[in-house]
Every structure is written in structure tokens, then in C-alpha cells.
Scaffold this active site. Structure first.
Site, PDB file in Angstrom:
ATOM      1  N   CYS A  87       0.410  -6.505   0.030  1.00 44.49           N
ATOM      2  CA  CYS A  87      -0.664  -7.212  -0.674  1.00 44.49           C
ATOM      3  C   CYS A  87      -0.272  -8.491  -1.392  1.00 44.49           C
ATOM      4  O   CYS A  87      -0.724  -9.574  -1.064  1.00 44.49           O
ATOM      5  CB  CYS A  87      -1.250  -6.294  -1.736  1.00 44.49           C
ATOM      6  N   HIS A 141      -3.763  -9.608  -5.345  1.00 47.65           N
ATOM      7  CA  HIS A 141      -3.248  -8.268  -5.594  1.00 47.65           C
ATOM      8  C   HIS A 141      -3.791  -7.831  -6.962  1.00 47.65           C
ATOM      9  O   HIS A 141      -3.604  -8.547  -7.959  1.00 47.65           O
ATOM     10  CB  HIS A 141      -1.714  -8.335  -5.626  1.00 47.65           C
TER      11      HIS A 141
END
Lengths: 489, 458
Positions: A87, A141
Site C-alpha cells: 500500500c 495508506h
């Protein structure tokens, strides 16, 4: 930061009435505020979505009618590669337009702002030119979302639909193999599940209308684990009839040791050995179908809005996902399964459609959107505009896809080959003859000249960043520092 | 001046006089201090205070610690016995298992105390200038020092004191050092050939130099204070580092970068000011000489020997040892002569870059080197440290190859020299009863270093 966007966003997120005032106060006040003819952007990140999307050939039983509908009207990038198979660095790279090798942001725990201190991120750039950017769900993220990059932010149920989980399970608390064994249909009204909340909020924003060009970014959290979604989606995928992904015994015998993520092999085996492989595959398919339905909600709202013909739609996965291929579960590897993710772009005014087989990177998203919207070039970006491919998907293109897993593991994908370098060895795959990457050719004598060429190719694409600062560990930062970096000080 | 001349220069009356007057003994330590100093010819730093000290001292150009890491090295020079003999060779070991030193081995501060000395691990010297009181022994010592300043001693009592400065150790001193004026320009730091020329690498080396500046300032304050207290004439001052520089391929390794330290001895009535000694010296010799300065007999089991006087005996070899560092298991031994270095890697299948949390978190250069290695941008010399195994034997000609980058282990021309060094190391292992031969159990490692459980496997 060279413009007061951060301060403004603070006001804007609270008082929508201040929007127009803030617009007038922007340093670009001399420019017309958000030329009305500039296209809008609907930008949809989907967490952990691999190529199990209709038309991407990842799984024959996947059901994604809405993504199919969208991709019929746009270009499907069949060879789009993330810059990191996880991510934070993947998303940071896309939002900053910089490679991991430039910023030093390689891992989920790396503080991406440290590696990109004075960088104007994608949405900040658009806001600079009069766009309103609304963020929803998961864009950066989650832990490291910089809210100051947006005018407003809507989280949705961040607890992964925890309400209604069997036995009051708290999936976020689980570790190791137990964590990956979490899935099932839940009996919760769909409007109460996280991704649907996000979709409905995006629909609401579209219906409420915009007075300026918009950059609407609803980021979906599924099919990230844990795989809980309304039961009706699970009912469509009975585990017994599910097809398993391609799998080869002893597949890992010919790869360097450090290419293997032992814990992820363990995760896969934990699932397989209790006879739940098919069930897990069905759960992933169900979650994709659930996300697709939510993408559909937003597309429908767009179609019936005044923005239908003047909005670029982009759907992208942040990286791929293993469901047993190459003996792995999850992401983090440098194989095709982790590095490749779907990218669909429908851009009004471009001439092409259908499949594009040229190698592109998620790094290219930022310059592409700038180009499509006619904003001035941002010379700092390391990607390139994909507009030529959106006009002609088979145009000549010399792109390669470079993905890093930490500083010491890197791979480069060309149209034909994948070459990877690890501290303890190399890999070479002929993707045409061996799409499952079952045969590592790196040790074959005849591969030598090709390897040398790919090594050089890799090196030549990666400039040294003279201003590089090493990112700090996010988890080691103080709460105050984290707040500051998230634009909430 | 060679060693024999230097030793001869020390007159017997001087020693006698010293013993009569009960000389004070003071150790001033830089933490992770390699000879990155003006007086050692390193160009990028300005160390006027330490250089001034060198001008008043005998300066040793070939002084080596017994270990390339703090706790193991300190465990040795604080007793005068190799850490590998006392079982204190693993970095940060025996902190909670009740381990004590073997019979006959004692802390040097205890020996001084028995001789009537006040012992101190000095803390506050002046506003903003303080020792950190570091001991870092790999056993549990009961009250190793009497106090925290020499001025706490009784009237007319002699003192033995250590000032353990933290600079230029990573962490606080690295950060603090960047708040000084006149920082070192990263563009001007010389890089050894095994480092790639990269902004992050230059920045780390420059930051180390800045931290050396911080130490230099602190040493200057200390010297002024000693002068003010009227102690400069009646105190033997030993200035040295506990191991080499905290930069990659330095600390934790047996290359000179990890064990070569500055050593100066300021002892006005016995040591010629500004003299330079080029003979091989082990830091254990500081321990022996310190006792000698106080007229305390040097115990039989001591591995150190005096640096001056009739009992000084030249060394033809120094021996260095690397064992487990935190969670990182390895065993390496080296025999170094003036000309050659012989390194034996007992665990060649473990790479130089096997996981170590401290290095991973505090040495950005390693990260960059791994990155450039993956990108194919390191040259052959820079790639040496990135190898996925170590050679079982490394042998370097230090005269021709001071950076230890051309391994002559397979050179026919060096066969005899290599064999001699190998044999000497072998007998050192036997004679000093190297406890590193007995591997620690997994349980022991995980008890002492809980982080080992979660560490990525090699």
C-alpha cells in the site's frame, strides 16, 4: 509547502460555505478559478485488487459487470505495474509522481512525507489549479493519509464492516495466519458497510453538484482483508464450484531465497492445509463483486449527472494479490502476481479504446491526469503521460515497469520479460512462454546477454536523487508529529 | 621515534617520582571514535582541542581495540583481559543472568580502589558538557565506581576516573551535532572506495564528522577544567575510542575501520610531548599502563602490557574478535601485524549484511548500498560487502591496501605470510581460551535479545 492549501483545507473541511471565499483567496487568484471547461476526475483506487477483473483475464469466474461496463468505454491497461507491491509506497509513488528509488519510501512503515518533503502531490497540484478535491475511504495508506491534500475527507466505516461479524470478531486485532483466515458473508444492511458508505457519499457529492472542476477520489477498502461483505455477494460464489489459480508444486525451488516471503507461504499453507483454499478464493471473488457493485453506484450517479461527458474516470488497484500462485498468499512479492494491477481509464476526447498491452506504471497516472486536463506540466514528475496510448493503445512505447520490495529487491518488466535482482540471486522469466513464472531462466547460459541488457536497462531508468532524505519509521513518530504530517496539527 | 627509543626515553627516576606522588589516572573516551581527527591527518574535520592534546601527548598511530563493538571492547579494557577469555564477548550479553567475571579477573576500578584511589565515572563537567557514565559491561558489576566526579574525592586522595562521552555515537550526538555552527560540508568528506558516492552516504559521513566536532568541543572543556583544577601536571590522561567508527563496514567488523582507534597518552613528567609511536598497540595495554602509572602490580592473567618503561614489550600482532551483536550471530577473528591482516570468518554462510536492527535503523548508507546494488550501480569493490556469503578467510596487505578491499587469501605470493598469521591466530585462540568456540543456544540468545525472535532470518 509553497502555497497555503494546508491552511485552507482546514477551514474547508469544516465550513463548506467558505469554499468560494477560499477559492478567491487562492494565490492563483489571477487565473480563472477552475475553468469550467476543464474535465473533472473520478479517481477510484481499489485496495488489494489484482487482475481478477472481467477483461483482465485473472480469474474466469470473477463477476465485475460495472468495471466491465466502464472498460468497454475506455482503455484497459493490461500491463500496468505498481512501483511497490504494498500500500504505502505504491500509493505514495502514485500521489507524488516519484519512484521509490527516488524517495527512499519502500515500506508501509516508511514515512512517505519524509521522502517527498517539498513535493506537490497529485491532488494538491489539481487544487492549485482550481480543482476541488474530495477524498473518501482509502486514498493514501490509511495511517499516513495527508488530509491537507484534500478539501474534504470522508472516512466511512474504517473498521472493515466489523459490525455484525460472527462471534464479535475483531479482525484488526488478529495476527499471522489467523488474520488471513477471516472471511464470510455478514448479515448487515449494505448501507452500513464501509465501501458502500463511501460509494453513497460519492453519489451524494455528485448529486449535490460542484461549482468548480472536481477531483473526486473515493478509495475502496475491499478486497483488502478481512474479507467480510454482505451475504448476498458470498451467495454468488459457492466454494465447491470455484476454480483454483494455477499452482505448481516445488515452484519456489528455482528462485533466490530472499525472493520468498516465508510468512506468506505459511499463510497460504495454513489456509490450504485446513481445506479452505477454495473458500478463500470464493471470498476474494465475493469481495471484488461487492466493490464492483459500489463502483457501479458511483458510475450510475455520474451517468445521470451533468458531468457525464466531461469527467475522466480512472480505476486502479494499488498492487496485485496472490491466492496460492507461486505458493504465496497476499502481496509483497516481486512476481507478476503482486506487481500487476488493473488500470482502467475512460477519458472524454481521447480516441482509443480496448486493450493496451504496452508496459505502463502507476507512476504515469499523475502526469497523465495533468495532461488530460490541460494543466501545466510538472517537471518534477518521473512518470510520463499515457495520453498517446489513450489515443492509440498500440502506439510505439518503450515503457518498463519497475517495482521494488525494499531497497535491496527490485524487478523490471518489459513487454516480454521480467528480470529481478535480489541480494542472493536473480530471476528471469519469459512472460510470453511462461505467464505463470514457473521457470526461472536466470542461471541459463543463453540468458546471459539478455540479462546484461535488462540490468543496464534497469540502471539507466533510475536517477540518483541528490536531495534524498531517508524516511523515518512511521510507527516511531510521536502522536504530535503524526498529526502534523497528516495535516491535522 | 621508534618504540625502543621511546621506551628508553622514559627515565627510571620519572617512574619513581610518579609512584611517590600517587599519580591520578584519567581515561577520556569517545564512543565509536575512529581516528577521524586532524592530528591523524583526516582532512574533513577540525579538532583543535584534541589536536592540542595530541601535541602534549604521545600519539599512537597503530592502536586497536579487541572488539569492534562497545560492550565487548569495554568488557575487555575495563579488566585488562580479552573479552573472549572472560566470556563477555557477545554484545550486550549477561545483563540479567547473574553472570560474574571468572576468578582472578577484576574491574580495573576495583584494583585502583584497593590501592587507595577514589574512582569515578564522571558525569557533569560543565553546562552542556557531560559524560554519560557508560559502563556497558557484559556481566553484572556491583558499584563499579565510587562517584561521578574527581572533585568528590577526599583531600589528597588520588583518583582514577573515566569520562565516557557519547559522541560520536549514533543517536543523540548525531542529532545534537547538527545544531552546531560550521557543519562539515558533505561534498568535502573523503569517501573510502567501498562506499558509493551518493548524497545519503556523504551526509552520514559528514554527520559523523560533525559528531566528532562535538566531542572535540567537550574534550576542550575538559582540558580547561583540569587546568583550572590544577590537575594537568599530576594526572596521566589516556584519550582513546572504544571501537572504530560507527559507519558501515566499520563498527561491528574487524577491518581497521572497526578496531583502529586514536590513542594519546598525556603524562608530562614521563612522556615526550608531541611524540608519535608507530608500533602496534592493543587497547588492553592502556589498562596495563594505567595500573603501572599508579604503581599497582600488573596481574599475571593480564593480556595487556605497559606502553612505557622497562616492562613494555613490543607486540608483533594484535588480535581482534567479533561475536554476536544484538540479534546478529557471527564469529570472526583477526590477527593483525604491522603489514598484514588475517581474518577468519567462522560463519561464511552468513552475509555481512545479515539483519541487525541497529544497523538497519541507524546506517542509511547500508540501505542505499543495498538499493544501488539491486540496481546494478555498485562497482566490484563496493559490491564486496553486499555479497551473499563471506569468504572463509580474508587476507590483506595493509601497506598496499589500507582499505582492505583486495583479498589475498588465494594469492600464491602470500602463502607463507598467511600461514604465519593463521598459526598465530590459532595459538591465540588456544592460549587465551577463546570462549567464542562454544556457540550460544537459541534459548540463550532469545533470553538476552528478545528481538532475535522477530528478526528476519538470515
Amino acid at each position: 509547502m509553497t502555497y497555503p492549501g494546508r491552511v485552507m483545507s482546514f477551514l474547508l473541511s469544516r465550513r463548506s460555505a467558505l469554499q468560494t471565499l477560499a477559492g478567491a483567496l487562492c494565490p492563483q487568484a489571477g487565473q480563472p478559478q477552475g475553468k469550467p471547461d476543464r474535465p473533472n476526475i473520478l479517481f477510484i483506487p481499489v485496495d488489494d485488487l489484482n487482475d481478477w477483473v472481467e477483461d483482465f483475464g485473472g480469474h474466469p469466474q470473477t463477476v465485475t459487470p460495472n468495471l466491465h461496463r466502464l472498460s468497454q468505454q475506455g482503455v484497459r491497461f493490461q500491463r500496468a505495474y505498481c512501483q511497490a507491491p504494498m500500500c504505502n509506497p505504491s500509493r505514495a509513488s502514485l500521489f507524488t509522481g516519484l519512484r521509490c528509488t527516488t524517495t527512499g519510501v519502500y515500506k508501509n512503515d516508511d514515512t512517505w512525507r519524509d521522502g517527498a518533503k517539498s513535493v506537490v502531490t497529485l491532488t494538491e497540484y489539481f487544487r492549485k489549479y482550481g480543482y476541488r478535491a474530495d477524498g473518501l475511504g482509502k486514498t493514501f495508506h490509511s495511517k499516513q493519509t495527508d488530509y491537507s491534500c484534500f478539501d474534504s475527507y470522508f472516512q466511512g466505516d474504517v473498521d472493515d464492516n466489523a459490525t455484525g461479524l460472527p462471534d464479535g470478531a475483531k479482525p484488526r486485532k488478529l495476527k499471522g495466519a489467523a488474520k488471513v483466515l477471516q472471511w464470510g458473508g455478514i448479515d448487515v444492511p449494505e448501507e452500513q458497510t464501509g465501501d458502500t458508505q463511501i460509494a453513497l457519499e460519492a453519489v451524494r457529492l455528485l448529486k449535490a453538484g460542484y461549482k468548480q472542476p472536481f477531483f473526486l477520489a473515493p478509495g475502496f477498502r475491499k478486497p483488502h482483508m478481512p474479507w467480510y461483505a454482505p451475504k448476498k455477494y458470498f451467495d454468488k460464489f459457492p466454494a465447491e464450484s470455484v476454480k483454483l489459480p494455477p499452482y505448481l508444486e516445488n515452484d519456489l525451488d528455482d528462485v533466490p531465497r530472499s525472493a520468498i516471503h516465508r510468512n506468506l507461504v505459511d499463510h497460504f499453507h495454513a489456509i490450504r492445509d485446513v481445506g479452505k483454499w477454495k473458500e478463500a478464493v470464493a471470498a476474494y471473488l465475493a469481495c471484488i463483486n461487492y466493490v464492483d457493485a459500489n463502483v457501479g453506484r458511483i458510475l450510475d450517479a455520474l451517468e445521470s449527472s451533468p458531468y457525464r461527458d466531461n469527467t475522466i474516470v480512472m480505476v486502479w488497484g494499488d498492487h496485485g494479490w496472490h491466492l496460492g500462485e507461486k505458493d504465496h498468499w497476499q502481496k509483497f512479492t516481486l512476481w507478476e502476481r503482486s506487481c500487476r494491477a488493473p488500470l482502467i481509464v475512460r477519458a472524454p476526447g481521447t480516441k482509443g479504446s480496448g486493450d493496451c498491452h504496452r508496459v505502463v506504471e502507476f507512476l504515469d497516472v499523475y502526469p497523465t491526469l495533468i495532461d488530460l486536463c490541460g494543466l501545466p506540466k510538472n517537471s518534477k514528475l518521473e512518470g510520463r503521460s499515457l495520453k498517446p496510448l489513450l489515443d492509440n493503445p498500440s502506439a510505439t512505447w518503450d515503457g518498463v515497469g519497475i517495482t521494488s520490495d525494499g531497497p535491496d529487491k527490485i524487478t523490471v518488466r518489459t513487454e516480454r520479460y521480467r528480470y529481478s535482482r535480489f541480494p542472493d540471486g536473480e530471476e528471469l522469466y519469459d512472460e510470453q512462454a511462461d505467464p505463470n513464472e514457473w521457470t526461472n531462466l536466470a542461471r541459463r547460459a543463453e540468458a546471459k546477454p539478455l540479462m546484461e541488457k535488462l540490468r543496464r536497462e534497469l540502471g539507466s531508468r533510475l536517477p540518483v536523487n541528490a536531495n534524498r532524505k531517508e524516511p523515518r519509521s512511521w510507527d516511531s513518530l510521536s502522536a504530535a508529529e503524526k498529526r502534523r504530517l497528516r495535516g491535522r496539527s | 621515534m621508534n618504540r625502543r627509543q621511546a621506551i628508553a626515553a622514559l627515565s627510571a627516576p620519572a617512574i619513581l617520582k610518579a609512584q611517590r606522588r600517587k599519580l591520578n589516572v584519567l581515561w577520556i573516551l569517545g564512543d565509536d571514535l575512529g581516528p577521524f581527527l586532524g592530528c591523524y591527518g583526516y582532512p574533513a574535520v577540525r579538532t583543535p582541542n584534541i589536536d592540542r592534546l595530541a601535541g602534549e601527548s604521545a600519539r599512537f598511530t597503530h592502536a586497536f581495540t579487541t572488539a569492534p563493538v562497545c560492550s565487548a571492547s569495554r568488557s575487555a579494557f575495563n579488566t585488562g583481559v580479552y573479552q573472549t577469555t572472560t566470556g563477555t564477548h557477545n554484545h550486550r550479553s549477561h545483563r540479567n543472568d547473574g553472570y560474574t567475571l571468572p576468578a582472578g579477573v577484576r574491574l580495573i576500578s576495583d584494583r585502583f580502589r584497593d590501592a587507595g584511589y577514589f574512582t569515578a565515572n564522571v558525569l557533569d563537567l560543565a553546562p552542556g558538557v557531560r559524560g554519560i557514565g557508560k559502563t556497558d559491561f557484559n556481566w553484572q558489576a556491583k558499584k563499579p565506581f565510587d562517584g561521578t566526579h574527581w572533585n568528590q574525592r577526599a583531600k589528597d586522595q588520588p583518583f582514577y576516573a573515566q569520562i565516557n562521552f557519547i559522541a560520536p555515537h549514533k543517536g543523540a550526538s548525531f542529532t545534537e551535532s547538527r545544531k552546531q555552527k560550521n557543519l562539515v560540508n558533505p561534498a568535502t568528506v573523503p569517501l573510502p572506495p567501498f562506499y558509493p558516492d551518493h548524497p545519503v552516504v556523504r551526509d552520514e559521513v559528514a554527520n559523523y564528522c560533525d559528531a566528532v566536532h562535538l566531542l572535540d568541543m567537550q574534550v576542550g572543556v575538559t582540558l580547561d577544567l583540569l587546568k583550572k583544577d590544577g590537575l594537568l601536571d599530576n594526572t596521566a590522561i589516556f584519550f582513546f575510542g572504544d571501537n572504530g567508527r560507527c559507519l558501515i563496514r566499520g563498527k561491528q567488523w574487524l577491518y581497521d575501520a572497526g578496531t583502529h582507534v586514536p590513542l594519546m597518552v598525556r603524562w608530562p613528567e614521563a612522556v615526550a610531548k608531541g611524540s608519535v609511536r608507530e608500533d602496534l598497540v592493543s587497547i588492553l595495554d592502556v589498562t596495563a599502563q594505567s595500573l603501572e602509572c599508579a604503581g599497582i602490580p600488573i596481574p599475571e592473567n593480564f593480556h595487556g602490557r605497559p606502553l612505557f618503561g622497562s616492562k613494555a614489550k613490543p607486540r608483533d600482532f594484535v588480535f581482534t574478535a567479533r561475536d554476536r551483536c544484538d540479534m546478529t550471530v557471527d564469529r570472526i577473528r583477526a590477527a593483525r601485524s604491522k603489514r598484514y591482516k588475517y581474518i577468519r570468518n567462522f560463519m561464511p554462510d552468513r552475509p555481512y549484511t545479515q539483519f541487525n536492527e541497529y544497523i538497519t535503523q541507524q546506517y542509511p548508507t547500508q540501505r542505499v548500498m543495498k538499493e544501488l546494488h539491486a540496481q546494478g550501480k555498485l562497482n566490484a569493490v563496493q559490491s564486496l560487502f553486499m555479497a551473499d556469503r563471506k569468504p572463509p578467510v580474508e587476507f590483506y596487505d595493509l601497506r598496499e591496501d589500507p582499505h582492505e578491499i583486495r583479498n589475498l587469501a588465494n594469492s600464491p605470493a602470500h602463502k607463507a605470510a598467511l600461514a604465519e598469521h593463521s598459526a598465530r591466530l590459532e595459538s591465540w585462540i588456544k592460549e587465551t581460551k577463546d570462549k567464542g568456540e562454544i556457540p550460544e543456544t537459541r534459548e540463550t540468545i532469545e533470553r538476552e535479545e528478545p528481538r532475535a525472535k522477530d528478526a528476519p532470518k538470515a
